[in-house]
Design a protein around this motif. Structure first.
Motif, PDB file in Angstrom:
ATOM      1  N   ALA A  25      36.910  53.885  36.406  1.00  0.00           N
ATOM      2  CA  ALA A  25      36.654  54.919  37.409  1.00  0.00           C
ATOM      3  C   ALA A  25      37.734  54.896  38.495  1.00  0.00           C
ATOM      4  CB  ALA A  25      35.269  54.724  38.014  1.00  0.00           C
ATOM      5  N   LYS A  26      38.723  54.065  38.308  1.00  0.00           N
ATOM      6  CA  LYS A  26      39.855  53.931  39.243  1.00  0.00           C
ATOM      7  C   LYS A  26      39.381  53.570  40.659  1.00  0.00           C
ATOM      8  CE  LYS A  26      43.299  56.497  36.725  1.00  0.00           C
ATOM      9  NZ  LYS A  26      42.596  56.215  35.482  1.00  0.00           N
ATOM     10  N   LEU A  27      38.400  52.733  40.729  1.00  0.00           N
ATOM     11  CA  LEU A  27      37.868  52.362  42.038  1.00  0.00           C
ATOM     12  C   LEU A  27      38.417  51.031  42.524  1.00  0.00           C
ATOM     13  CD1 LEU A  27      34.127  53.385  41.514  1.00  0.00           C
ATOM     14  CD2 LEU A  27      35.812  54.533  42.945  1.00  0.00           C
ATOM     15  N   LEU A  28      38.987  50.246  41.617  1.00  0.00           N
ATOM     16  CA  LEU A  28      39.460  48.924  42.019  1.00  0.00           C
ATOM     17  C   LEU A  28      40.826  49.020  42.680  1.00  0.00           C
ATOM     18  CD1 LEU A  28      38.589  46.397  39.172  1.00  0.00           C
ATOM     19  CD2 LEU A  28      37.568  46.616  41.436  1.00  0.00           C
ATOM     20  N   GLU A  29      40.945  48.340  43.812  1.00  0.00           N
ATOM     21  CA  GLU A  29      42.238  48.314  44.492  1.00  0.00           C
ATOM     22  C   GLU A  29      42.603  46.884  44.778  1.00  0.00           C
ATOM     23  OE1 GLU A  29      42.841  50.669  48.066  1.00  0.00           O
ATOM     24  OE2 GLU A  29      41.515  52.164  47.136  1.00  0.00           O
ATOM     25  N   GLU A  30      43.919  46.624  44.798  1.00  0.00           N
ATOM     26  CA  GLU A  30      44.320  45.272  45.100  1.00  0.00           C
ATOM     27  C   GLU A  30      44.444  45.121  46.610  1.00  0.00           C
ATOM     28  OE1 GLU A  30      47.593  43.752  42.527  1.00  0.00           O
ATOM     29  OE2 GLU A  30      47.837  42.481  44.306  1.00  0.00           O
ATOM     30  N   SER A  31      44.005  43.977  47.085  1.00  0.00           N
ATOM     31  CA  SER A  31      44.171  43.717  48.503  1.00  0.00           C
ATOM     32  C   SER A  31      44.394  42.224  48.657  1.00  0.00           C
ATOM     33  CB  SER A  31      42.906  44.174  49.244  1.00  0.00           C
ATOM     34  OG  SER A  31      42.855  43.582  50.506  1.00  0.00           O
ATOM     35  N   ASP A  32      45.602  41.850  49.056  1.00  0.00           N
ATOM     36  CA  ASP A  32      45.951  40.426  49.168  1.00  0.00           C
ATOM     37  C   ASP A  32      45.725  39.665  47.875  1.00  0.00           C
ATOM     38  OD1 ASP A  32      46.982  39.950  51.594  1.00  0.00           O
ATOM     39  OD2 ASP A  32      45.051  39.579  52.593  1.00  0.00           O
ATOM     40  N   GLY A  33      45.966  40.320  46.765  1.00  0.00           N
ATOM     41  CA  GLY A  33      45.773  39.644  45.479  1.00  0.00           C
ATOM     42  C   GLY A  33      44.349  39.715  44.954  1.00  0.00           C
ATOM     43  N   ALA A  34      43.407  40.073  45.825  1.00  0.00           N
ATOM     44  CA  ALA A  34      42.014  40.188  45.376  1.00  0.00           C
ATOM     45  C   ALA A  34      41.728  41.636  44.972  1.00  0.00           C
ATOM     46  CB  ALA A  34      41.086  39.760  46.501  1.00  0.00           C
ATOM     47  N   MET A  35      40.602  41.846  44.274  1.00  0.00           N
ATOM     48  CA  MET A  35      40.220  43.198  43.874  1.00  0.00           C
ATOM     49  C   MET A  35      39.043  43.680  44.720  1.00  0.00           C
ATOM     50  SD  MET A  35      42.214  44.248  41.835  1.00  0.00           S
ATOM     51  CE  MET A  35      42.896  44.449  40.229  1.00  0.00           C
ATOM     52  N   VAL A  36      39.208  44.865  45.292  1.00  0.00           N
ATOM     53  CA  VAL A  36      38.139  45.386  46.153  1.00  0.00           C
ATOM     54  C   VAL A  36      37.844  46.845  45.809  1.00  0.00           C
ATOM     55  CG1 VAL A  36      38.915  43.903  48.054  1.00  0.00           C
ATOM     56  CG2 VAL A  36      39.669  46.283  47.972  1.00  0.00           C
ATOM     57  N   VAL A  37      36.673  47.320  46.225  1.00  0.00           N
ATOM     58  CA  VAL A  37      36.367  48.746  46.161  1.00  0.00           C
ATOM     59  C   VAL A  37      36.307  49.243  47.599  1.00  0.00           C
ATOM     60  CG1 VAL A  37      34.662  50.488  45.509  1.00  0.00           C
ATOM     61  CG2 VAL A  37      35.032  48.511  44.039  1.00  0.00           C
ATOM     62  N   ARG A  38      37.126  50.246  47.906  1.00  0.00           N
ATOM     63  CA  ARG A  38      37.091  50.788  49.278  1.00  0.00           C
ATOM     64  C   ARG A  38      35.897  51.717  49.437  1.00  0.00           C
ATOM     65  NH1 ARG A  38      40.873  48.603  51.904  1.00  0.00           N
ATOM     66  NH2 ARG A  38      42.805  48.129  50.782  1.00  0.00           N
ATOM     67  N   LEU A  39      35.291  51.661  50.614  1.00  0.00           N
ATOM     68  CA  LEU A  39      34.083  52.453  50.842  1.00  0.00           C
ATOM     69  C   LEU A  39      34.231  53.326  52.077  1.00  0.00           C
ATOM     70  CD1 LEU A  39      31.571  49.546  50.193  1.00  0.00           C
ATOM     71  CD2 LEU A  39      32.105  51.409  48.628  1.00  0.00           C
ATOM     72  N   GLU A  40      33.457  54.418  52.099  1.00  0.00           N
ATOM     73  CA  GLU A  40      33.493  55.300  53.260  1.00  0.00           C
ATOM     74  C   GLU A  40      32.418  54.881  54.276  1.00  0.00           C
ATOM     75  OE1 GLU A  40      33.238  57.357  50.066  1.00  0.00           O
ATOM     76  OE2 GLU A  40      35.390  56.904  49.984  1.00  0.00           O
ATOM     77  N   ASP A  41      32.190  55.783  55.201  1.00  0.00           N
ATOM     78  CA  ASP A  41      31.142  55.610  56.218  1.00  0.00           C
ATOM     79  C   ASP A  41      31.251  54.292  56.975  1.00  0.00           C
ATOM     80  OD1 ASP A  41      30.123  57.994  55.294  1.00  0.00           O
ATOM     81  OD2 ASP A  41      28.838  56.986  53.828  1.00  0.00           O
ATOM     82  N   ASN A  42      32.463  53.937  57.327  1.00  0.00           N
ATOM     83  CA  ASN A  42      32.668  52.718  58.122  1.00  0.00           C
ATOM     84  C   ASN A  42      32.237  51.428  57.440  1.00  0.00           C
ATOM     85  OD1 ASN A  42      33.803  53.979  60.298  1.00  0.00           O
ATOM     86  ND2 ASN A  42      31.791  54.474  61.174  1.00  0.00           N
ATOM     87  N   LEU A  43      32.002  51.489  56.137  1.00  0.00           N
ATOM     88  CA  LEU A  43      31.632  50.243  55.452  1.00  0.00           C
ATOM     89  C   LEU A  43      32.900  49.489  55.078  1.00  0.00           C
ATOM     90  CD1 LEU A  43      28.803  51.361  52.991  1.00  0.00           C
ATOM     91  CD2 LEU A  43      28.565  49.918  55.011  1.00  0.00           C
TER      92      LEU A  43
END
Ligand code: ARG
Length: 567
Positions: free
Chosen positions: A272-290
């Motif tokens: 679903a192309k939701l995974l993003e790399e951040s500092d080598g880790a994998m995260v899902v970015r969220l809206e609504d200030n989460l």
């Protein structure tokens, strides 16, 4: 009854020239002397161009329906008084006929609700937070069952995570098999605390722990065996607590169960192309200030949230739940918001069926009862202490009681559970054993004692046929003011259960039980129950007491608390 009153009022109002739906206007009077229902006339004043009291007077003149004895106009209200004999016959015959099924509802149509409850972490003491989750979750499971769902109680044991790398490291360095065998939880917890102290002095220890956790995730034999052992001894210790509280689970699938189910989640997210790399880790970015939801660490290790995502899919698949409840403390509300948000991004339409049922803390001397830094409060010991105190009270009040020990168990454990449940779950609870065990006030023993006292009244009265015959056609002619409050209260049981269900709030039932017990005690003190010579009065009283017993016992059962017949 409310509906009937509303219909009649609407008819009278129409004659006066107003068309209104008024059922929701009908209130419960603030004081019982003011009747059983009240209808405020204020809102009609402008339309009818009359003072509220004039309107009330008019309505009263022509008001007459079956089941209502009188209608009185006071200060802009119409107060209605039930016709006690007719009303009593209706309610009591239902209770006596339905028994423990009184109050059952069909809202759930047999659909499933999963309830994630208790969920302690292995190798750690069972905390007060887990006690709250266990007791509240269990009551909610009983309540959803009462309204027609099938509850699935899931103990999502915390048996996976980097902390097990730490524990293995600590055990291998400083552990002693014999000591762990002797008192597993205390020993393992000590090792864990000691690890943290040492790791502050020596950074290398953390690296070693990561290494061990990686081995565990890779299925290394030594790591796995130690982990299995820690898990087994911990579950043994937890079952002691569950047995004492008479609580069982449909599933013990904890975090480790999802090990082989996480790749699928990670694949879904990446497709679903939701995974993003951040500092080598994998995260899902969220809206609504989460904040972003962390899915995979730099070294590939998965996280609490990853396992909860896998668990959510698994549960939907396995149980096709109508609702999926998580009975977990306030402090995890961000976690559950993130969980739902990620599921929504994956287009899981059922994400909104996930409900985080949060609760406040257990406080002792206004501070959180904590298990950290060696300040261990073992729940098992708390329960034992409470049982001991209950036994002392019984010894004082009723030394000749049979089965003293088992009654003390039910009273001591029930006291702790009730104390937790009577407080609205979002509020903090103040832990005070003496308070919980008092036989007066809003306590478990108080309600249990009222129940036992009612049982003792009817114990020696014979003749069940007489009763059922009487239940069918008694008109309860002898009932008056004393009985009115109780019968009215009995009639509210079903509504209280519905409210407890819609608001996920067992405290509604606890408060109800206390009220009913109080009314019964008042009745007991002011009426010559069953001492009357008149046989009709006697049988009517008997049927009332039986109805009280059924309702009190069922209220306690919904809370997970036993109702001994003798105390
Ligand atoms: N083991 C967790 C803790 O002690 C609670 C788990 C709650 N359930 C869940 N599915 N996350 O904090």
């Amino acid at each position: 009854m409310k509906t009937h009153i509303a219909e009649k009022l609407e008819q009278l109002l129409e004659q006066m020239g107003v068309k209104e739906k008024v059922e929701t206007w009908i209130e419960k009077p603030k004081h019982p002397d003011m009747g059983d229902f009240a209808f405020p006339c204020f809102r009609l004043a402008r339309t009818l161009k009359q003072a509220p009291n004039q309107i009330a007077e008019k309505l009263v003149q022509d008001f007459s329906i079956e089941g209502i004895n009188r209608a009185v106009a006071v200060g802009g209200y119409v107060n209605f008084y039930l016709d006690i004999p007719t009303f009593s016959a209706k309610i009591l015959s239902r209770i006596l006929h339905e028994g423990p099924q009184f109050g059952d509802q069909t809202i759930g149509h047999g659909e499933k609700i999963t309830i994630d409850l208790s969920s302690p972490n292995i190798a750690k003491p069972f905390s007060m937070g887990h006690l709250r989750s266990t007791v509240i979750g269990n009551a909610i499971a009983n309540i959803v069952e009462k309204v027609g769902y099938k509850p699935v109680r899931i103990n999502h044991i915390g048996d996976w995570g980097t902390q097990f790398g730490k524990l293995i490291t600590a055990y291998k360095k400083w552990g002693d098999e014999e000591q762990v065998k002797r008192s597993p939880i205390v020993e393992l917890h000590k090792l864990y605390v000691y690890f943290h102290e040492q790791a502050e002095l020596n950074e290398d220890l953390n690296e070693e722990a990561r290494h061990w956790f990686r081995k565990l995730e890779d299925g290394d034999q030594e790591a796995t065996e130690l982990w299995k052992w820690f898990r087994a001894v911990s579950l043994d210790a937890f079952s002691l607590v569950y047995d004492k509280m008479n609580i069982s689970f449909d599933s013990y699938n904890g975090e480790a169960f999802y090990n082989d189910k996480m790749d699928a989640v990670i694949n879904k997210l990446s497709e679903a192309k939701l995974l993003e790399e951040s500092d080598g880790a994998m995260v899902v970015r969220l809206e609504d200030n989460l904040p972003p939801c962390l899915i995979q660490k730099r070294d590939g290790a998965t996280l609490y949230a990853t396992r909860d995502l896998a668990a959510a899919f698994y549960r939907k698949d396995q149980y096709s739940f109508a609702k999926s409840l998580y009975v977990v403390g306030n402090e995890q509300s961000l976690h559950f918001k993130q969980l739902k948000a990620v599921l929504k991004k994956l287009n899981a339409k059922w994400a909104d069926d996930l409900v985080h049922i949060s609760f406040g803390m257990m406080l002792k001397d206004s501070k959180k009862m904590s298990t950290r830094k060696g300040k261990v409060v073992l729940l098992e010991e708390v329960l034992d202490k409470s049982v001991e105190m209950a036994a002392e009270a019984i010894e004082k009040k009723n030394p000749s009681l049979e089965n003293k020990e088992s009654v003390a168990q039910l009273v001591g454990v029930g006291a702790v559970m009730f104390h937790d449940l009577k407080v609205f779950r979002k509020n903090d609870v103040h832990f005070e054993l003496e308070e919980m065990l008092r036989f007066e006030g809003e306590t478990g023993p108080y309600v249990q004692y009222a129940h036992a006292r009612a049982c003792s009244l009817v114990r020696n009265v014979q003749g069940s046929e007489v009763e059922s015959a009487a239940a069918a056609n008694t008109c309860f002619s002898s009932f008056g003011e004393e009985e009115r409050m109780i019968v009215f209260q009995l009639s509210e049981f079903e509504g209280v259960i519905t409210e407890a269900f819609t608001e996920w709030d067992p405290s509604k039932i606890a408060k109800y039980a206390v009220d009913l017990a109080q009314h019964f005690n008042h009745y007991y003190a002011h009426t010559n129950i069953l001492k009357e010579k008149d046989p009709t009065t006697k049988i009517q009283q008997l049927l009332l007491i039986k109805s009280i017993i059924i309702t009190l016992k069922e209220s306690l059962r919904l809370l997970g608390i036993a109702a001994p017949e003798k105390m």
